[in-house]
Design a protein around this motif. Structure first.
Motif, PDB file in Angstrom:
ATOM      1  N   VAL A 114     -24.337  34.733 -53.324  1.00 11.55           N
ATOM      2  CA  VAL A 114     -23.787  35.167 -52.039  1.00 11.55           C
ATOM      3  C   VAL A 114     -23.057  34.001 -51.381  1.00 11.55           C
ATOM      4  O   VAL A 114     -21.917  34.130 -50.926  1.00 11.55           O
ATOM      5  CB  VAL A 114     -24.910  35.686 -51.104  1.00 11.55           C
ATOM      6  N   ILE A 115     -23.704  32.841 -51.358  1.00 10.35           N
ATOM      7  CA  ILE A 115     -23.108  31.664 -50.711  1.00 10.35           C
ATOM      8  C   ILE A 115     -21.896  31.180 -51.499  1.00 10.35           C
ATOM      9  O   ILE A 115     -20.855  30.871 -50.912  1.00 10.35           O
ATOM     10  CB  ILE A 115     -24.148  30.537 -50.558  1.00 10.35           C
ATOM     11  N   ALA A 116     -22.023  31.151 -52.825  1.00  8.55           N
ATOM     12  CA  ALA A 116     -20.911  30.678 -53.651  1.00  8.55           C
ATOM     13  C   ALA A 116     -19.683  31.549 -53.452  1.00  8.55           C
ATOM     14  O   ALA A 116     -18.562  31.046 -53.321  1.00  8.55           O
ATOM     15  CB  ALA A 116     -21.323  30.651 -55.121  1.00  8.55           C
ATOM     16  N   GLU A 117     -19.885  32.858 -53.387  1.00  8.85           N
ATOM     17  CA  GLU A 117     -18.742  33.763 -53.232  1.00  8.85           C
ATOM     18  C   GLU A 117     -18.140  33.682 -51.833  1.00  8.85           C
ATOM     19  O   GLU A 117     -16.929  33.750 -51.659  1.00  8.85           O
ATOM     20  CB  GLU A 117     -19.140  35.198 -53.589  1.00  8.85           C
ATOM     21  N   GLU A 118     -19.000  33.521 -50.840  1.00  3.73           N
ATOM     22  CA  GLU A 118     -18.494  33.389 -49.471  1.00  3.73           C
ATOM     23  C   GLU A 118     -17.739  32.060 -49.312  1.00  3.73           C
ATOM     24  O   GLU A 118     -16.718  31.997 -48.633  1.00  3.73           O
ATOM     25  CB  GLU A 118     -19.660  33.474 -48.482  1.00  3.73           C
ATOM     26  N   TYR A 119     -18.266  31.029 -49.962  1.00  7.22           N
ATOM     27  CA  TYR A 119     -17.617  29.709 -49.927  1.00  7.22           C
ATOM     28  C   TYR A 119     -16.213  29.797 -50.510  1.00  7.22           C
ATOM     29  O   TYR A 119     -15.255  29.276 -49.955  1.00  7.22           O
ATOM     30  CB  TYR A 119     -18.467  28.710 -50.719  1.00  7.22           C
ATOM     31  N   LYS A 121     -14.377  32.492 -50.812  1.00  2.00           N
ATOM     32  CA  LYS A 121     -13.566  33.314 -49.918  1.00  2.00           C
ATOM     33  C   LYS A 121     -13.051  32.485 -48.742  1.00  2.00           C
ATOM     34  O   LYS A 121     -11.880  32.551 -48.381  1.00  2.00           O
ATOM     35  CB  LYS A 121     -14.411  34.484 -49.405  1.00  2.00           C
ATOM     36  N   CYS A 122     -13.939  31.692 -48.158  1.00  2.00           N
ATOM     37  CA  CYS A 122     -13.551  30.869 -47.010  1.00  2.00           C
ATOM     38  C   CYS A 122     -12.515  29.829 -47.410  1.00  2.00           C
ATOM     39  O   CYS A 122     -11.602  29.521 -46.633  1.00  2.00           O
ATOM     40  CB  CYS A 122     -14.756  30.162 -46.405  1.00  2.00           C
ATOM     41  N   SER A 123     -12.647  29.258 -48.609  1.00  3.71           N
ATOM     42  CA  SER A 123     -11.671  28.262 -49.071  1.00  3.71           C
ATOM     43  C   SER A 123     -10.302  28.894 -49.220  1.00  3.71           C
ATOM     44  O   SER A 123      -9.281  28.262 -48.955  1.00  3.71           O
ATOM     45  CB  SER A 123     -12.077  27.653 -50.408  1.00  3.71           C
ATOM     46  N   THR A 124     -10.274  30.142 -49.672  1.00  2.00           N
ATOM     47  CA  THR A 124      -9.005  30.832 -49.878  1.00  2.00           C
ATOM     48  C   THR A 124      -8.381  31.260 -48.560  1.00  2.00           C
ATOM     49  O   THR A 124      -7.193  31.062 -48.316  1.00  2.00           O
ATOM     50  CB  THR A 124      -9.203  32.097 -50.747  1.00  2.00           C
ATOM     51  N   LEU A 125      -9.205  31.834 -47.686  1.00  3.80           N
ATOM     52  CA  LEU A 125      -8.676  32.384 -46.448  1.00  3.80           C
ATOM     53  C   LEU A 125      -8.458  31.313 -45.384  1.00  3.80           C
ATOM     54  O   LEU A 125      -7.602  31.439 -44.531  1.00  3.80           O
ATOM     55  CB  LEU A 125      -9.619  33.463 -45.899  1.00  3.80           C
ATOM     56  N   GLY A 126      -9.257  30.253 -45.435  1.00  3.50           N
ATOM     57  CA  GLY A 126      -9.107  29.148 -44.510  1.00  3.50           C
ATOM     58  C   GLY A 126      -9.345  29.540 -43.079  1.00  3.50           C
ATOM     59  O   GLY A 126     -10.212  30.355 -42.777  1.00  3.50           O
ATOM     60  N   LEU A 127      -8.529  28.998 -42.219  1.00  6.00           N
ATOM     61  CA  LEU A 127      -8.721  29.135 -40.777  1.00  6.00           C
ATOM     62  C   LEU A 127      -8.806  30.565 -40.305  1.00  6.00           C
ATOM     63  O   LEU A 127      -9.571  30.891 -39.425  1.00  6.00           O
ATOM     64  CB  LEU A 127      -7.562  28.428 -40.063  1.00  6.00           C
ATOM     65  N   PHE A 128      -7.993  31.437 -40.885  1.00  5.26           N
ATOM     66  CA  PHE A 128      -7.875  32.760 -40.289  1.00  5.26           C
ATOM     67  C   PHE A 128      -8.943  33.733 -40.737  1.00  5.26           C
ATOM     68  O   PHE A 128      -8.871  34.923 -40.502  1.00  5.26           O
ATOM     69  CB  PHE A 128      -6.441  33.289 -40.473  1.00  5.26           C
ATOM     70  N   ASN A 129      -9.976  33.171 -41.326  1.00  2.00           N
ATOM     71  CA  ASN A 129     -11.170  33.945 -41.630  1.00  2.00           C
ATOM     72  C   ASN A 129     -12.119  33.881 -40.432  1.00  2.00           C
ATOM     73  O   ASN A 129     -13.306  33.677 -40.575  1.00  2.00           O
ATOM     74  CB  ASN A 129     -11.849  33.360 -42.870  1.00  2.00           C
TER      75      ASN A 129
END
Ligand SMILES: [Zn+2]
Length: 131
Positions: A114-119, A121-129
């Motif tokens: 869960v954390i790895a996938e969210e991490y 996702k956050c790296s890809t989406l960046g600020l606008f997440n």
């Protein structure tokens, strides 16, 4: 004692036999403990007063870049969480995490994943997440 890994924590929760509790029970506890986290934040504002909430409309603009956003967007918090409120908040967050983990156990989901996938996702989406 060094900090436990997510896997160790997940195994510990599992050993407490929560796997055999009703899924509905765990769902309800997860929801309740989330509400208790918010309640603890509210009490830090209204009972203790160590933090204050001064909320107003956020001024977004479409061409907001990272630096601009950091300056413009506000958390609406002033002050800092005191030691007592920090202890309460950590304890409520821990309970919430416990039931989230119990839910993962029942549904055969690894907290690590869960954390790895969210991490990722956050790296890809960046600020606008942010929403
Ligand atoms: Zn406080």
């Amino acid at each position: 004692m060094s900090a436990p890994t997510l896997n160790q924590f997940q195994m510990q929760v599992s050993e407490l036999l929560l796997r055999h509790r009703s899924l509905l029970d765990v769902m309800s506890k997860f929801g309740q403990s989330g509400a208790s986290v918010n309640r603890a934040v509210t009490k830090a504002v209204t009972d203790c007063g160590c933090i204050e909430l001064n909320a107003r409309k956020q001024e977004y603009s479409d061409e907001l870049n990272l630096e601009g956003a950091k300056e413009t967007l506000q958390s609406h918090i002033s002050g800092a969480v005191c030691e007592h409120c920090r202890d309460v908040l950590k304890s409520e967050l821990g309970r919430n995490l416990f039931y989230m983990t119990a839910l993962c156990n029942q549904l055969d989901i690894k907290l690590d994943d869960v954390i790895a996938e969210e991490y990722k996702k956050c790296s890809t989406l960046g600020l606008f997440n942010l929403t």
